[in-house]
Design an enzyme around this catalytic site. Structure first.
Site, PDB file in Angstrom:
ATOM      1  N   ARG A   1     105.629 -18.988  31.869  1.00  0.00           N
ATOM      2  CA  ARG A   1     105.199 -19.681  30.649  1.00  0.00           C
ATOM      3  C   ARG A   1     105.609 -18.934  29.384  1.00  0.00           C
ATOM      4  NH1 ARG A   1      99.232 -22.016  32.333  1.00  0.00           N
ATOM      5  NH2 ARG A   1      99.952 -24.140  32.739  1.00  0.00           N
TER       6      ARG A   1
ATOM      7  N   LYS B   1      91.798 -29.575  45.828  1.00  0.00           N
ATOM      8  CA  LYS B   1      90.752 -30.571  45.582  1.00  0.00           C
ATOM      9  C   LYS B   1      91.272 -32.003  45.464  1.00  0.00           C
ATOM     10  CE  LYS B   1      86.866 -28.803  43.198  1.00  0.00           C
ATOM     11  NZ  LYS B   1      86.341 -28.582  41.834  1.00  0.00           N
TER      12      LYS B   1
ATOM     13  N   GLY C   1     101.115 -25.211  37.372  1.00  0.00           N
ATOM     14  CA  GLY C   1     101.203 -23.762  37.387  1.00  0.00           C
ATOM     15  C   GLY C   1     101.343 -23.209  38.795  1.00  0.00           C
TER      16      GLY C   1
ATOM     17  N   GLY D   1      97.617 -29.750  34.832  1.00  0.00           N
ATOM     18  CA  GLY D   1      96.775 -30.866  34.406  1.00  0.00           C
ATOM     19  C   GLY D   1      97.511 -31.779  33.432  1.00  0.00           C
TER      20      GLY D   1
HETATM   21  C1  3PG Z   1      96.641 -24.608  32.451  1.00  0.00           C
HETATM   22  O1  3PG Z   1      96.721 -23.496  32.958  1.00  0.00           O
HETATM   23  O2  3PG Z   1      96.564 -25.652  33.134  1.00  0.00           O
HETATM   24  C2  3PG Z   1      96.699 -24.736  30.959  1.00  0.00           C
HETATM   25  O3  3PG Z   1      96.989 -23.515  30.368  1.00  0.00           O
HETATM   26  C3  3PG Z   1      95.401 -25.308  30.452  1.00  0.00           C
HETATM   27  O4  3PG Z   1      94.346 -24.445  30.759  1.00  0.00           O
HETATM   28  P1  3PG Z   1      92.888 -25.032  30.951  1.00  0.00           P
HETATM   29  O5  3PG Z   1      92.933 -25.894  32.191  1.00  0.00           O
HETATM   30  O6  3PG Z   1      91.966 -23.868  31.067  1.00  0.00           O
HETATM   31  O7  3PG Z   1      92.590 -25.882  29.718  1.00  0.00           O
HETATM   32 MG    MG Z   2      94.550 -26.266  34.451  1.00  0.00          MG
END
Ligand code: 3PG
Ligand code: MG
Length: 399
Positions: free
Chosen positions: A41, A206, A356, A380
Site C-alpha cells: 500500500r 466470514k 488486503g 472492503g
Molecule cells: C482496509 O484495510 O480495508 C482499509 O485500510 C480500511 O480499513 P478499515 O476497514 O479499518 O476502515
Molecule cells: Mg477492511
C-alpha cells in the site's frame, strides 16, 4: 465520471502550494517486532506522491493505520511507515507526532517546496470516524487548514464516511489521485461489461462479510467459486457435517437459500484439508467433504477442489478473486490458495485481485504480481464497489 484528477491539479501548477493527500497506508505490522510485513500500500501511492514532489508541492500526507479508538495508541503509530515511505521516495519524510496539534502545525509550516510530511494516525482523533457530522466537520476543518488542495489516493478507505475521506474534500479544491483513478477504472470494467466467462473466487473467513457481494454478483457472474473458512457454512447448508470448522450458524439458512437460487453457478469444495488444531504443526489429512471427522477442523481446500476450480478458471476471460482459500500463512495449509492463485495467472483472462489479504497472499507466496491484471489495494472498498454501493469518498470527489 465528473471527477477532477491529479493531472488537472498539476496543470494548474502546484509549486509552493500545500497539497493534502489522503493515502491508505494501513499496512500489516508484525505483532512482535512491529515491522511492516507488506509495503504494497505504500508503494501503491508513490506515483501520486512522486508527481507532486516533482512539481514542487509541499506534500502533506495523512492516513489511518489499524483501528485505534479515537485516542493515541503507540502500537498504531505511523512512524515506521514514514521511515519506509522515505526510503521508497529517496528523500526523508518529515513525521508529525500528532495529527492536527503543535507537531503537525510546525511540521507543515517548515516544509520546503518538494518536501513530504506524514501526519500521525488520523484515528488517534475521535473526529475522524465520528458518526456525528459536527464532530467530524470540526476535525475536517483542522485537517483542511494544512492544504490549499486535496488529493484522495486512499482507495482502500473510500467506502468509509470519515472526516479525511468525506468531509475534507467538501472544504478544499479536490481531485482523485492516480491510484484511486486506476482502481475505479479497473473495477468499473467488472461491473459494466465483463468479457465472459466471468468467474469470481471468494474466500476468507466470514460469510456474513461476503453475503451482500454474493447477492450482487450472482446475476452477473458465470461461476462463483467458494473456498476459505466461509465455505463450511455453505457445506453445512448442503446438509454436511463440518466438524469443528468455522461455522456461522445463523447464516446456514441464508446460504441454503443462495445455493437454491444460484442456478448451479456456485461451486463448493469437494475435498478439504482437516487438522486436529488451528496450528502450523497440527496433524492433518485431506478428506472428502462428506467425511469431515467431528473433532477436526478444515483449514484449506483439497487438491481435487483446486483442480476443479482451476478447470473453471482456465475457461475464464474475466476473473475477480477476493479472500484466501485456506490459512495460507501456515505452509501446511497454503496449497489451496497457491493453487488458485497460479490457476488465475495461467488463465487467458483479465484478472483482478481484491483485498488486503489476497494481495498479501500473492506477495507472501512469492507469486509474480505482474502476472495479474490488477491487484487492488482495497478489500472492503472493492467489494462495496462491486456491490454497486455509493462510496462516500468517491461521491465526495464528484461534488
Ligand atoms: C482496509 O484495510 O480495508 C482499509 O485500510 C480500511 O480499513 P478499515 O476497514 O479499518 O476502515
Ligand atoms: Mg477492511
Amino acid at each position: 465520471m465528473s471527477i477532477r484528477t491529479l493531472d488537472d491539479l498539476l496543470a494548474e501548477g502546484v509549486s509552493g502550494r500545500r497539497v493534502l493527500v489522503r493515502a491508505d497506508l494501513n499496512v500489516p505490522l508484525d505483532k512482535q517486532s512491529g515491522d511492516i510485513t507488506d509495503d504494497g500500500r505504500i508503494r501503491a501511492v508513490l506515483p501520486t506522491l512522486g508527481a507532486l514532489v516533482e512539481a514542487g508541492a509541499k506534500v502533506v500526507v495523512c492516513s489511518h493505520l489499524g483501528r485505534p479508538k479515537g485516542a493515541p495508541d503507540p502500537q498504531f503509530s505511523l512512524r515506521p511507515v514514514a521511515g519506509r515511505l522515505g526510503e521508497l521516495l529517496g528523500a526523508p519524510v518529515h513525521f508529525a507526532t500528532d495529527t492536527v496539534g503543535d507537531s503537525a502545525r510546525s511540521t507543515v509550516a517548515a516544509l520546503a517546496d518538494g518536501q513530504v510530511a506524514l501526519l500521525e494516525n488520523l484515528r488517534f482523533n475521535a473526529g475522524e470516524t465520528s458518526k456525528d457530522d459536527a464532530e467530524r466537520g470540526a476535525f475536517a476543518d483542522q485537517l483542511a487548514a494544512f492544504g490549499d488542495a486535496y488529493v484522495d489516493d486512499a482507495f482502500g478507505a473510500v467506502h468509509r464516511k470519515h472526516a479525511s475521506v468525506y468531509d475534507v474534500p467538501a472544504r478544499l479544491p479536490h481531485v482523485a489521485g492516480r491510484l484511486v483513478l486506476r482502481e475505479v477504472e479497473v473495477l468499473s470494467k467488472l461491473t459494466s461489461e465483463p468479457e465472459r466467462p466471468y468467474v469470481v473466487v471468494l474466500g476468507g473467513s466470514k460469510v456474513s462479510d461476503k453475503l451482500a457481494v454474493i447477492e450482487a454478483l450472482l446475476p452477473t457472474v458465470d461461476r462463483l467459486l467458494i473456498g476459505g473458512g466461509m465455505c463450511f457454512t455453505f457445506l453445512k447448508a448442503q446438509g454436511l457435517e463440518v466438524g469443528t470448522s468455522l461455522l456461522e450458524k445463523d447464516m446456514v439458512e441464508t446460504c441454503r437459500n443462495l445455493l437454491e437460487r444460484s442456478g448451479g453457478k456456485i461451486l463448493l469444495p469437494v475435498d478439504v484439508v482437516v487438522a486436529d488444531a488451528f496450528a502450523p504443526d497440527a496433524a492433518h489429512d485431506t478428506v472428502r467433504v462428506d467425511g469431515i471427522p467431528s473433532h477436526r477442523l478444515g483449514l484449506d481446500i483439497g487438491p481435487e477442489t483446486v483442480a476443479g476450480f482451476a478447470a473453471a478458471l482456465s475457461q475464464a476471460k474475466t476473473v475477480f478473486w477476493n479472500g484466501p482459500m485456506g490459512v495460507f500463512e501456515m505452509p501446511a495449509f497454503a496449497a489451496g490458495t497457491r493453487g488458485i492463485a497460479e490457476a488465475i495467472t495461467k488463465a487467458d483472462a483479465f484478472s483482478v485481485v481484491g483485498g488486503g489479504d489476497s494481495a498479501a497472499a500473492v506477495r507472501a507466496l512469492g507469486l509474480d504480481e505482474s502476472s495479474f491484471g490488477h491487484i487492488s489495494t482495497g478489500g472492503g472498498a472493492s467489494l462495496e464497489y462491486l456491490e454497486g454501493k455509493t462510496l462516500p469518498g468517491i461521491a465526495a470527489l464528484e461534488n
